[in-house]
Every structure is written in structure tokens, then in C-alpha cells.
Design a protein around this motif. Structure first.
Motif, PDB file in Angstrom:
ATOM      1  N   ASP A 236       0.871  -1.172   0.000  1.00 22.99           N
ATOM      2  CA  ASP A 236       0.000   0.000   0.000  1.00 22.99           C
ATOM      3  C   ASP A 236       0.903   1.215   0.000  1.00 22.99           C
ATOM      4  O   ASP A 236       1.804   1.328   0.851  1.00 22.99           O
ATOM      5  N   SER A 237       0.692   2.145  -0.927  1.00 24.83           N
ATOM      6  CA  SER A 237       1.555   3.321  -0.979  1.00 24.83           C
ATOM      7  C   SER A 237       0.756   4.557  -1.369  1.00 24.83           C
ATOM      8  O   SER A 237      -0.244   4.472  -2.101  1.00 24.83           O
ATOM      9  N   TRP A 238       1.211   5.691  -0.856  1.00 25.54           N
ATOM     10  CA  TRP A 238       0.659   7.002  -1.185  1.00 25.54           C
ATOM     11  C   TRP A 238       1.779   7.872  -1.735  1.00 25.54           C
ATOM     12  O   TRP A 238       2.909   7.811  -1.269  1.00 25.54           O
ATOM     13  N   HIS A 239       1.413   8.676  -2.716  1.00 31.62           N
ATOM     14  CA  HIS A 239       2.392   9.607  -3.285  1.00 31.62           C
ATOM     15  C   HIS A 239       1.684  10.926  -3.569  1.00 31.62           C
ATOM     16  O   HIS A 239       0.614  10.945  -4.181  1.00 31.62           O
ATOM     17  N   GLY A 240       2.248  12.011  -3.095  1.00 30.50           N
ATOM     18  CA  GLY A 240       1.710  13.339  -3.358  1.00 30.50           C
ATOM     19  C   GLY A 240       2.818  14.291  -3.744  1.00 30.50           C
ATOM     20  O   GLY A 240       3.945  14.206  -3.244  1.00 30.50           O
ATOM     21  N   GLU A 241       2.496  15.218  -4.649  1.00 30.24           N
ATOM     22  CA  GLU A 241       3.501  16.143  -5.152  1.00 30.24           C
ATOM     23  C   GLU A 241       2.839  17.461  -5.498  1.00 30.24           C
ATOM     24  O   GLU A 241       1.828  17.490  -6.202  1.00 30.24           O
ATOM     25  N   ALA A 242       3.373  18.558  -4.984  1.00 27.62           N
ATOM     26  CA  ALA A 242       2.850  19.898  -5.267  1.00 27.62           C
ATOM     27  C   ALA A 242       3.974  20.767  -5.807  1.00 27.62           C
ATOM     28  O   ALA A 242       5.110  20.715  -5.313  1.00 27.62           O
ATOM     29  N   ASN A 243       3.673  21.562  -6.835  1.00 25.61           N
ATOM     30  CA  ASN A 243       4.672  22.408  -7.472  1.00 25.61           C
ATOM     31  C   ASN A 243       4.137  23.817  -7.652  1.00 25.61           C
ATOM     32  O   ASN A 243       2.941  24.012  -7.914  1.00 25.61           O
ATOM     33  N   VAL A 244       5.030  24.784  -7.538  1.00 29.41           N
ATOM     34  CA  VAL A 244       4.739  26.172  -7.877  1.00 29.41           C
ATOM     35  C   VAL A 244       5.793  26.625  -8.878  1.00 29.41           C
ATOM     36  O   VAL A 244       7.000  26.490  -8.624  1.00 29.41           O
TER      37      VAL A 244
END
Length: 666
Positions: A236-244
Motif C-alpha cells: 500500500d503506498s501514497w504519493h503526493g507532489e505539489a509544485n509552484v
């Protein structure tokens, strides 16, 4: 003009273009605004005009070929050796031209990825959903605005993520995707791109992936053949990525990225003597924040600055009667603080100079009783000069390394001070012909990891760095044989690598111990080919292939039985091929990856042999527009022939499997 510049020009928007002479309808001295025109062309996956071997895969290529993860994509580059411990959650590392995984640098949107504890990067944890370009440069990339840490690597795997793009008149874009397939595989993903004024764009990507991974396999033990099922492969894995992304007034680009990854996965053990059971579980957390600023101050000056903080945490737990209390557990935490600045100066036409300076602080803490809580301080300086004159391009680099460490307990290792030179040359004999001859030499080394130095009873604080030298001679050509052909490119490289002071686990009187006890010579040939055709009725066909012959031998001890024999897990022959057919109705992809026989122990005898294999993948997809949305559906059949094989001995890989991908863009 090089092929790289031609293709770049074809891919960029232009404000105007030449046309046959027509009567002048615009008054002299007035300005007339011309609407933006975009000219597109397909890019070859190999670059022929560079002084070093560079291969690439676009995000579109990855989707059309049904590539499942970063490791599967890297296997399609010539000269790579991916170690895969089986299943979706298994560890995946990459070694280039048998230099070892610790000699391969990984760059994520221009910033280096590192792991001071183990020294090698598990590339299986990166999501393919957000990748726009994946490239592998063996030696030195053509880009001079490089961090010094990447200059110091023997090869660099560059992962470039998608940047927001908006249709005319729109300020936002959304995508929702769902993947599902064999062995309980489910992978939803969501993406949001947003404009925030004329200079700011933002992006947010999140995805979740789970699979039970308990796939069937055939177990052969002497004359007995049974059908078993893989154990302890769930993930089970989660991945999140935010960019500006910010367009700085006066010129320059600033990107700030936040990244988080979490996984809980069973570690499937080796299957031996009818014992497929494994009770080991690994939890991983990795988060980082990085900022990258780049600017062309003038036609002579370019600049890039990077800053990054990286946090890594993992917990390893295993149950078994061999442990006190019936359980083993260890928790490790890493912190990294990283700064880099690179300036490029072009004083005269044809000459470019670049200076890169990196500073890094790494710390490790562990619940293991023997952990000395080390802190490593690293300074890297890279000075590069490039000269272009007529048919000749020459690039030389010197990397200076200084490393010092502090520990809470015991004696710290000696400081490391070293200079590492490199030189690459590319020659175009005939101006009108896209034929290039190239040569490269590069000296690198890899620093002992925290595990090498400090691991309980195994570590050795007297280790020296592992030294390596790379030599390469190659020829590249690009052209076309008919009007329907978009391009045809081929590359052929012969290479020789030598590794000395190789760091290996060596038996001593009472226990195994890390030691500098190894000398390896690697000789090989890499060949790549790519072509594409534009046929009537909107049909496009692209074909690529790669082949590697490699001989990697151990020259450590002339009296040993494995002297001058092939290194473990090194195939002499390997290759791949891919075909994509695109039409207005459907996109069909077919690819195969083939690996010859290998040996899992150092002696090349039949009992140590691992059979070769060929894995085939077929994909079928279609995308259509409906009421302002784009709907896509793709079906994938992996390991078409249901081939049973191991990448690592006793770690069986999945047989035939399927996957369905559906997405909506609006």
C-alpha cells in the motif's frame, strides 16, 4: 546545426515563418501581429550529436508501450542492468555498464536524489504518472548548468515531471485516472493544474496504489515441479507532489516542489526448499522540499541555484524464532540539507565555462545499538570547459571532492580528498551529414555508505572509496531514406570500465566484514536504433531497438576459482525492441525485453546458472474528445507468453498479467 537544435526548433512555438513571396498587403513601417503557430515533430529517443551516450523515453512512449514502472522503463536503455526482487513492492535498483547501483546518480526535476545509508536508490518508488521525460546519460550530460553532485556520477538517470499546460482561454486543467489489473492491483490518480495570475502556475498530483501481489509461479526443485503462489508481496503506498512555477520579473524561472511518499510493503523472501514464506515488512516515509532557480542574465551568463531538504524514515520488522523475543525491528532516520549553485559563462563564441559548487550535510540515526549517529559534510566543486569550433566539440571537467565525518562514538573515518577528471569529444566529419564520432573518459569514485562503515558487526570504518574509470568510443548517424520516413538514427558505442578497491562483504575469522577487496574489468558494446514513418490516412509507425554485449570479469585474485569469470547477475547478451502504430482509431504497441543466461554466484558453472528470458508486452489504446473532455482507455497485456523467470535467483517474477487504464482530462 546539430540534430538536437533542429528538433528543439521544430518543437517550440514560433511567431512567424517563411512562405512563398506574395503581394505586400501590410503598409511599410507598421506592425502586424501574427497568431501563434505550433509546429510539432517526433523526437528520436537517442541523441546522435552528443559527446556521450544519451537515451530517452517520453511520457507518451511510456504510456503507449505499457511500461509499468520506472524500473521497467530503464530496462529499455542499452547498457543497464536492473535488479528486481520480484513483484510490485520489490526493491528495484539500476546499475549502468556494471559499475554498480551506487555509481548511478538519479536526478528528479534537476535536483539529485540520494540515500547515504544504503548508497543506492530504489527507483521503484517513483510514479510514472507524472513523468514527461526519462533519460539516461552515461558519462556527462550536455547541459552545463548541472549540480556538482551529478557531474561526479558515472551515469545519471534524469526524471523530468510534467509542467502545467493550458488550452487557449483556460486557467485550469484536471485529470482523473484509474488503473486496475491482476493480483489485486488498484491505482487511482488525480491531477490539478491552475494558473494564479500571469506569472504563477501550480500543480498538484496525488495517487494511491495497492496490490496483494500474491501471483502464481512454478517452483522447480530437482525432478519435482509444483505450482506455488508468491507470499508476502502486498503493498500500500501514497504519493503526493505539489509544485509552484514562477516566471521571475526580468527573466528567470523558479520552481518549488514538495514531495511525499509513504509505503507499507511485505518483502517477499527467497523461495528455497519449498519454503515460500516470508514474515518481513518494511515501512517507508520520504519527504522533501526543493527549490530551483535558473536565469539567463545575458547571452554570456547563465545561472542556476538549488536548495533541498530531504527526510527519510524506514522501519524494518521481521518475525521468526531466530530472533530474541520472536521479532527483529530496526528504525532508521536520515536527514539531508543540500545547497548547489552553478554559473556558466561564454566569453567568446564557441567557448563556455561552468563552475558548480555543492554543499551537503547528511545525518543518520538508528535504533540499532551499534549506531554511532554519524554526520557527513560533503563539498563538491566542478569546473567545466566546453569548446566548439567547426566540426569539433570538446568538454573537460574536473570535480574536487572533500568529505569529512563526525560520530558520537568511536573513531570517525579518515577525510576524503580527491580530484576526478573527465573529457568527452565529438567530431562531425562532414557538415552536411549527421554523422558524429565521439570519445569519452571519466574518472569517478563512490564513497562508502553509512551501512558500509557502521552497520552492526559488518561495517568497517577504514574503507577506502571505490574507484572507477570509464572509457568510451562511439559512432552515431541520423538521416532518412525516403519521404515517408521522419528520421532514422543509429548509435554504436564500445566501452571499457575498470573498478578497483571494490567494496564487498569479505569473510574474516569470526564474521563477515566490509572490505576493499575487488578489481573488475567491464568490456562491452551498446547498439541503439530508432526510426519513425508517417503513412497515409494519419497512420504513424515508430520502431526502436537496443542491444548490449557485455563481459564483466573479476580480476581480484588470480588463484581464485572465479578469476576472469563473469560477475554474478551479468548477462553477456541483452536487448529490447518496441513498435508503436498510431492511427486515428487506435494506438497499438508491442515491446519485448530479452536477457541472456547469467550466474547468481561467482563461479560460472552450470549449477549456478539462471536461464535467460524474453518478456513481451502488448498495449491497445484510444483517446477521444467529448464535450470539452478527453477520454482515454488503454488495455495492457504483460508477459504475453507467460514466461516464468527470475531476475534475482529464488525471487520469481510474475507470469502473464493484465492492466486496464482509464482517464478523463477536462
Amino acid at each position: 546545426m546539430s540534430l538536437t537544435l533542429l528538433v528543439a526548433a521544430a518543437l517550440l512555438p514560433v511567431k512567424g515563418w517563411s512562405s512563398p513571396e506574395l503581394p505586400d498587403t501590410v503598409a511599410t513601417g507598421t506592425e502586424q501581429k501574427v497568431g501563434e503557430v505550433t509546429v510539432t515533430a517526433r523526437r528520436s529517443p537517442v541523441r546522435v550529436s552528443t559527446g556521450v551516450a544519451v537515451q530517452s523515453l517520453s511520457g507518451q512512449n511510456i504510456a503507449e508501450l505499457g511500461i509499468q514502472n520506472i524500473a521497467d522503463a530503464v530496462r529499455r536503455f542499452a547498457g543497464t542492468n536492473v535488479r528486481d526482487y520480484g513483484g510490485i513492492g520489490g526493491l528495484k535498483t539500476v546499475s549502468v555498464r556494471n559499475m554498480g547501483a551506487s555509481h548511478t546518480g538519479v536526478s528528479y526535476d534537476g535536483a539529485p536524489v540520494s540515500n547515504c545509508q544504503a548508497g543506492q536508490i530504489d527507483i521503484g518508488r517513483f510514479s510514472l504518472d507524472n513523468v514527461s521525460m526519462l533519460s539516461l546519460a552515461i558519462g556527462q550530460d550536455e547541459n552545463l548548468l548541472y549540480p556538482a553532485k551529478l557531474y561526479a556520477s558515472a551515469a545519471v538517470l534524469n526524471i523530468i515531471t510534467n509542467t502545467p499546460e493550458f488550452e487557449a482561454g483556460r486557467s485550469s486543467a484536471f485529470e482523473v485516472q484509474m488503473k486496475g489489473g491482476s493480483f489485486g492491483y488498484v491505482n487511482p490518480m488525480a491531477r490539478w493544474w491552475q494558473k494564479a495570475g500571469s506569472r504563477v502556475r501550480t500543480s498538484l498530483d496525488v495517487n494511491f496504489m495497492r496490490a496483494d501481489g500474491n501471483y502464481p509461479f512454478t517452483l522447480v526443485n530437482g525432478k519435482y515441479v509444483t505450482r506455488e503462489r508468491r507470499n508476502n508481496s502486498a503493498i500500500d503506498s501514497w504519493h503526493g507532489e505539489a509544485n509552484v512555477y514562477y516566471d521571475v520579473p526580468g527573466g528567470g524561472d523558479l520552481q518549488v516542489k514538495g514531495y511525499y511518499f509513504y509505503s507499507k510493503r511485505g518483502l517477499p523472501g527467497a523461495v528455497t526448499l519449498y519454503n515460500p514464506v516470508s514474515n518481513e515488512t518494511l515501512w517507508d516515509k520520504n519527504g522533501f522540499v526543493q527549490a530551483r532557480y535558473s536565469c539567463d542574465f545575458s547571452s554570456k551568463w547563465r545561472f542556476q541555484a538549488l536548495g533541498k531538504y530531504n527526510y527519510g524514515w524506514n522501519r524494518d520488522r521481521e518475525h521468526g524464532p531466530q530472533f530474541a523475543g520472536g521479532m527483529y525491528q530496526a528504525v532508521h532516520t536520515q536527514n539531508e540539507y543540500y545547497l548547489s549553485a552553478t554559473a556558466e559563462y561564454s566569453p567568446v563564441t564557441g567557448l563556455s565555462l561552468a563552475l558548480a559548487q555543492d554543499g551537503t550535510v547528511n545525518t543518520l540515526s538508528s535504533t540499532m545499538g551499534s549506531c554511532p549517529f554519524p554526520t557527513r559534510y560533503t563539498s563538491l566543486t566542478a569546473l567545466t570547459a566546453r569548446w566548439r569550433r567547426g566540426p569539433l566539440t570538446a568538454t573537460g571537467t574536473v570535480v574536487g571532492t572533500y568529505i569529512t565525518e563526525r560520530v558520537r562514538e568511536g573513531t570517525a573515518p579518515e577525510d576524503i580528498k580527491r580530484l576526478s577528471p573527465s573529457l568527452s569529444v565529438s567530431v562531425q566529419p562532414w557538415k552536411e551529414e549527421m554523422l558524429f564520432l565521439r570519445g569519452m573518459y571519466k574518472s569517478t569514485f563512490r564513497t562508502p555508505t553509512f551501512n558500509d562503515l557502521y552497520y552492526d558487526r559488518l561495517g568497517n570504518r577504514s574503507l577506502r572509496p571505490e574507484r572507477a574509470n570509464e572509457y568510451d568510443l562511439g559512432v552515431t548517424w541520423s538521416g532518412k531514406f525516403c519521404q515517408a520516413m521522419d528520421y532514422f538514427s543509429v548509435t554504436a558505442d564500445g566501452y571499457f570500465n575498470e573498478v578497483t578497491d571494490k567494496i564487498v562483504a569479505f569473510p574474516t575469522t569470526y564474521a563477515w566484514k566490509m572490505a576493499n577487496f575487488g578489481k573488475v574489468h567491464v568490456t562491452g558494446v551498446d547498439f541503439t536504433m530508432a526510426t519513425a514513418f508517417s503513412l497515409p490516412r494519419g497512420i504513424n509507425v515508430s520502431l526502436s531497438a537496443a542491444y548490449t554485449w557485455q563481459r564483466a570479469v573479476d580480476l581480484t585474485d588470480p588463484e581464485a576459482k572465479n578469476y576472469k569469470e563473469q560477475l554474478p547477475y551479468t548477462p553477456e547478451h541483452s536487448g529490447n525492441m518496441a513498435v508503436t502504430v498510431k492511427s486515428p482509431w487506435v494506438t497499438l504497441g508491442y515491446s519485448l525485453v530479452g536477457v541472456g543466461k547469467r550466474y547468481y554466484l561467482s563461479q560460472n558453472i552450470p549449477v549456478n546458472e539462471i536461464e535467460g528470458y524474453v518478456e513481451q508486452t502488448v498495449t491497445l489504446g484510444h483517446e477521444l474528445s467529448l464535450r470539452g473532455c478527453r477520454l482515454g482507455l488503454r488495455c495492457e497485456l504483460v508477459n504475453l507468453a507467460d514466461k516464468q523467470y527470475d531476475v534475482i535467483k529464488y525471487y520469481p517474477m510474475p507470469g502473464r498479467s493484465w492492466r486496464v487504464v482509464a482517464n478523463v482530462k477536462f
